[in-house]
Design a protein around this motif. Structure first.
Motif, PDB file in Angstrom:
ATOM      1  N   SER A  69     114.843  16.902  22.524  1.00  0.00           N
ATOM      2  CA  SER A  69     115.268  15.650  23.141  1.00  0.00           C
ATOM      3  C   SER A  69     116.462  15.091  22.369  1.00  0.00           C
ATOM      4  N   VAL A  70     117.294  14.343  23.061  1.00  0.00           N
ATOM      5  CA  VAL A  70     118.510  13.853  22.422  1.00  0.00           C
ATOM      6  C   VAL A  70     118.985  12.568  23.084  1.00  0.00           C
ATOM      7  N   SER A  71     119.639  11.732  22.304  1.00  0.00           N
ATOM      8  CA  SER A  71     120.315  10.554  22.835  1.00  0.00           C
ATOM      9  C   SER A  71     121.722  10.517  22.249  1.00  0.00           C
ATOM     10  N   VAL A  72     122.699  10.404  23.135  1.00  0.00           N
ATOM     11  CA  VAL A  72     124.107  10.342  22.739  1.00  0.00           C
ATOM     12  C   VAL A  72     124.721   9.119  23.404  1.00  0.00           C
ATOM     13  N   GLY A  73     125.530   8.395  22.665  1.00  0.00           N
ATOM     14  CA  GLY A  73     126.158   7.217  23.253  1.00  0.00           C
ATOM     15  C   GLY A  73     127.008   6.488  22.235  1.00  0.00           C
ATOM     16  N   PHE A  74     127.060   5.162  22.360  1.00  0.00           N
ATOM     17  CA  PHE A  74     127.924   4.347  21.508  1.00  0.00           C
ATOM     18  C   PHE A  74     127.079   3.488  20.562  1.00  0.00           C
TER      19      PHE A  74
ATOM     20  N   ASN B 163     121.130  11.045  27.758  1.00  0.00           N
ATOM     21  CA  ASN B 163     119.807  11.136  27.134  1.00  0.00           C
ATOM     22  C   ASN B 163     118.943  12.123  27.897  1.00  0.00           C
ATOM     23  N   LYS B 164     118.147  12.879  27.152  1.00  0.00           N
ATOM     24  CA  LYS B 164     117.206  13.765  27.816  1.00  0.00           C
ATOM     25  C   LYS B 164     115.955  13.912  26.957  1.00  0.00           C
ATOM     26  N   GLY B 165     114.848  14.138  27.639  1.00  0.00           N
ATOM     27  CA  GLY B 165     113.595  14.321  26.924  1.00  0.00           C
ATOM     28  C   GLY B 165     112.428  13.743  27.696  1.00  0.00           C
ATOM     29  N   PRO B 166     111.215  14.072  27.289  1.00  0.00           N
ATOM     30  CA  PRO B 166     110.007  13.606  27.981  1.00  0.00           C
ATOM     31  C   PRO B 166     109.595  12.219  27.531  1.00  0.00           C
ATOM     32  N   PHE B 167     110.460  11.224  27.741  1.00  0.00           N
ATOM     33  CA  PHE B 167     110.167   9.884  27.250  1.00  0.00           C
ATOM     34  C   PHE B 167     109.281   9.080  28.209  1.00  0.00           C
ATOM     35  N   ASN B 168     109.156   9.514  29.445  1.00  0.00           N
ATOM     36  CA  ASN B 168     108.159   8.994  30.383  1.00  0.00           C
ATOM     37  C   ASN B 168     108.050   7.476  30.426  1.00  0.00           C
ATOM     38  N   LEU B 169     108.970   6.837  31.114  1.00  0.00           N
ATOM     39  CA  LEU B 169     109.001   5.403  31.383  1.00  0.00           C
ATOM     40  C   LEU B 169     109.591   4.556  30.260  1.00  0.00           C
ATOM     41  N   VAL B 170     109.526   5.034  29.020  1.00  0.00           N
ATOM     42  CA  VAL B 170     109.919   4.205  27.883  1.00  0.00           C
ATOM     43  C   VAL B 170     111.432   4.154  27.742  1.00  0.00           C
ATOM     44  N   ALA B 171     111.950   2.965  27.348  1.00  0.00           N
ATOM     45  CA  ALA B 171     113.389   2.745  27.334  1.00  0.00           C
ATOM     46  C   ALA B 171     114.089   3.275  26.091  1.00  0.00           C
ATOM     47  N   GLY B 172     113.323   3.633  25.036  1.00  0.00           N
ATOM     48  CA  GLY B 172     113.958   4.122  23.816  1.00  0.00           C
ATOM     49  C   GLY B 172     113.052   3.959  22.612  1.00  0.00           C
ATOM     50  N   ILE B 173     113.649   3.809  21.434  1.00  0.00           N
ATOM     51  CA  ILE B 173     112.911   3.780  20.170  1.00  0.00           C
ATOM     52  C   ILE B 173     113.354   2.598  19.309  1.00  0.00           C
ATOM     53  N   LEU B 174     112.391   1.981  18.607  1.00  0.00           N
ATOM     54  CA  LEU B 174     112.665   0.950  17.611  1.00  0.00           C
ATOM     55  C   LEU B 174     112.477   1.590  16.236  1.00  0.00           C
ATOM     56  N   GLY B 175     113.582   1.801  15.509  1.00  0.00           N
ATOM     57  CA  GLY B 175     113.539   2.513  14.232  1.00  0.00           C
ATOM     58  C   GLY B 175     113.159   1.602  13.072  1.00  0.00           C
ATOM     59  N   LEU B 176     112.117   2.001  12.318  1.00  0.00           N
ATOM     60  CA  LEU B 176     111.569   1.156  11.252  1.00  0.00           C
ATOM     61  C   LEU B 176     111.539   1.831   9.881  1.00  0.00           C
ATOM     62  N   ASN B 177     112.333   2.893   9.674  1.00  0.00           N
ATOM     63  CA  ASN B 177     112.241   3.548   8.372  1.00  0.00           C
ATOM     64  C   ASN B 177     113.124   2.837   7.338  1.00  0.00           C
ATOM     65  N   GLN B 178     113.431   3.504   6.226  1.00  0.00           N
ATOM     66  CA  GLN B 178     114.130   2.844   5.124  1.00  0.00           C
ATOM     67  C   GLN B 178     115.604   3.224   5.025  1.00  0.00           C
ATOM     68  N   GLU B 179     116.256   3.427   6.158  1.00  0.00           N
ATOM     69  CA  GLU B 179     117.684   3.723   6.149  1.00  0.00           C
ATOM     70  C   GLU B 179     118.472   2.542   6.687  1.00  0.00           C
ATOM     71  N   ASP B 180     119.780   2.561   6.455  1.00  0.00           N
ATOM     72  CA  ASP B 180     120.641   1.405   6.713  1.00  0.00           C
ATOM     73  C   ASP B 180     120.605   0.886   8.140  1.00  0.00           C
ATOM     74  N   ALA B 181     120.490   1.782   9.112  1.00  0.00           N
ATOM     75  CA  ALA B 181     120.564   1.362  10.506  1.00  0.00           C
ATOM     76  C   ALA B 181     119.234   0.850  11.048  1.00  0.00           C
ATOM     77  N   SER B 182     118.141   0.991  10.305  1.00  0.00           N
ATOM     78  CA  SER B 182     116.838   0.553  10.814  1.00  0.00           C
ATOM     79  C   SER B 182     116.789  -0.962  10.920  1.00  0.00           C
ATOM     80  N   ILE B 183     115.917  -1.446  11.777  1.00  0.00           N
ATOM     81  CA  ILE B 183     115.773  -2.889  11.947  1.00  0.00           C
ATOM     82  C   ILE B 183     115.272  -3.542  10.662  1.00  0.00           C
TER      83      ILE B 183
END
Length: 478
Positions: free
Chosen positions: A227-232, A257-277
């Protein structure tokens, strides 16, 4: 010598006589049983409570806090899109296969050979195509966020293993189907593009074939299943509640975007890297967040940012292992049943280490630890019929259909700093139907132990990054 033996014999006779007298009155026997019961912790629950109802039962905690998202299960009545389109839950076989793909991706990132960012593959919290190419979903938890001005409500996967928050965007060149309308940047007056030469563009991996215009910061994020997401990579206003908004929030606006995400709009990233929320909101919430995963698909939990005053009742903290970053590592040294630590060498756990993960469904132990735990668990559950699992990997399953209630030993996690966290036995299971309920632990191979999401249910799990600790509090959703 004869006198001494006679004295010992007489003493034994008198002691036996006293014991018989006590047993006759029932006192010694009752005390023995009470002592055993106190030392072997169990939990009894109604079998019906394993399965969801058709009505959503909302957590009261989410209503008491401002910087909070409501957490729901993807397959229950609390996920509103399910009212518009039927979502069939995955089988246990599908779950374990999907889980394995996630675990392999996590292990790859934790490996010393995975240091280069351009070679890193994000762990997948959603699904994996198996041999025949079919896509399988896992049991993920969702939060609904507001994005843009005026805000567009979107359901995103809560993922402590991912660094980037992203959603599908219009105009979309290639998008999978989702239930909610796609976010349209042209409809928002707070959307901001990021130039390619902006320093924050280094937070993400640039695609080999970037979308146009190429002077803007673009991103590509890929998962273990292809699965992959490409964009801006862009900025937008993220709304938590009427009183809580995050301006200039960095996120991925996915146009391919492609993958078996089944209704869901995306991901909320919560790890310890700079771009996470977590790191983007550090100034406001000090890199502290907590969540409570709901007990069933018909209940809700919550995801809260910032410290809570007062602290959750009964919370126990253990050390956060910094070298496992960007994941959340813990110093696990043992596992127990009924309040007693099993006889497993600590090195079995400490040599590879342990992480806690919101995306993995099962919990994974090293082979020796898993087999010891599994065998002791089966002995403790010998009153219930052990039945064949759907696969060799899912091997400890029960049919509770002829029981109204079940008594299960408490599971304990033992940490190096002396912290012991008890898990109600009910949450050691993954229930699939009325005749198939299976132990939610698996052999994870000679790799890191992973504390998955099912054993975390109903606890408030607090991530205190600056304090380098993770806390566990019981009854966090009620």
């Amino acid at each position: 010598m004869a006198t001494s033996i006679s004295f010992v014999g007489l003493s034994c006779f008198l002691l036996s006589l006293c014991l018989v007298c006590s047993l006759k009155e029932g006192y010694a026997f009752e005390e023995l049983i009470e002592s055993y019961a106190e030392s072997y912790l169990t939990h009894t629950f109604e079998v019906s409570s394993l399965f969801a109802s058709s009505i959503c039962n909302h957590s009261t905690k989410a209503n008491e806090r401002e910087s909070t998202f409501r957490v729901v299960d993807k397959y229950g009545p609390c996920f509103q899109p399910s009212l518009h389109r039927s979502v069939v839950p995955p089988s246990l076989t599908d779950i374990i296969r999907s889980d394995r793909a996630r675990i392999y991706s996590i292990q790859a990132r934790l490996s010393k050979n995975s240091g280069r960012r351009d070679l890193i593959v994000e762990p997948n919290s959603l699904g994996i195509p198996i041999i025949d190419g079919s896509a399988f979903d896992t049991l993920s938890y969702l939060v609904k966020v507001g994005l843009g001005t005026p805000k567009k409500d979107l359901s995103l996967i809560l993922d402590t293993g991912s660094r980037l928050t992203w959603t599908q965007c219009e105009p979309c060149r290639s998008c999978y189907k989702q239930s909610e309308p796609l976010y349209d940047r042209d409809d928002s007056n707070s959307y901001v593009t990021i130039p390619r030469n902006d320093p924050v563009c280094e937070y993400v991996r640039r695609p080999v074939d970037p979308p146009r215009p190429i002077n803007l910061c673009s991103y590509e994020i890929s998962y273990g299943d292809g699965s992959v997401s490409v964009g801006f990579f862009s900025k937008e206003t993220l709304t938590m509640s009427a009183a809580e908004k995050i301006n200039s929030f960095l996120f991925g606006c996915g146009t391919d975007n492609k993958g078996p995400f089944n209704l869901v709009a995306g991901i909320l990233g919560l790890n310890q890297e700079d771009a996470s929320i977590v790191f983007q909101t550090a100034q406001k919430y000090n890199k502290i967040f907590s969540y409570c995963l709901p007990s069933s698909t018909s209940s809700t939990g919550h995801l809260t940012f910032g410290s809570q005053t007062p602290a959750p009742a009964g919370i126990k903290y253990t050390k956060l292992v910094a070298e496992k970053s960007p994941f959340y590592g813990l110093d696990l040294i043992g596992i127990g049943l009924g309040g007693t630590k099993l006889n497993i060498p600590e090195s079995i756990f400490t040599t590879p280490g342990t992480i806690i993960d919101s995306g993995a469904v099962f919990s994974y132990l090293p082979p020796v630890a898993y087999m010891t735990f599994r065998d002791k668990f089966r002995v403790a559950m010998s009153a219930y019929p052990l039945i064949p699992g759907p696969t060799a990997a899912i091997e400890t399953c029960y049919d509770f259909s002829k029981s109204t209630s079940v008594t299960v030993p408490e599971i304990s996690f033992f940490f190096k700093d002396g912290t012991i966290v008890g898990i109600p036995g009910k949450y050691s299971f993954i229930e699939y139907n009325t005749t198939l309920t299976c132990l939610g632990f698996q052999d994870g191979g000679d790799k890191h132990s992973i504390i998955g999401n099912k054993v975390q249910r109903t606890m408030e799990v607090v991530y205190d990054v600056p304090g380098q600790r993770v806390g566990f509090a019981p009854n966090g959703c009620s």
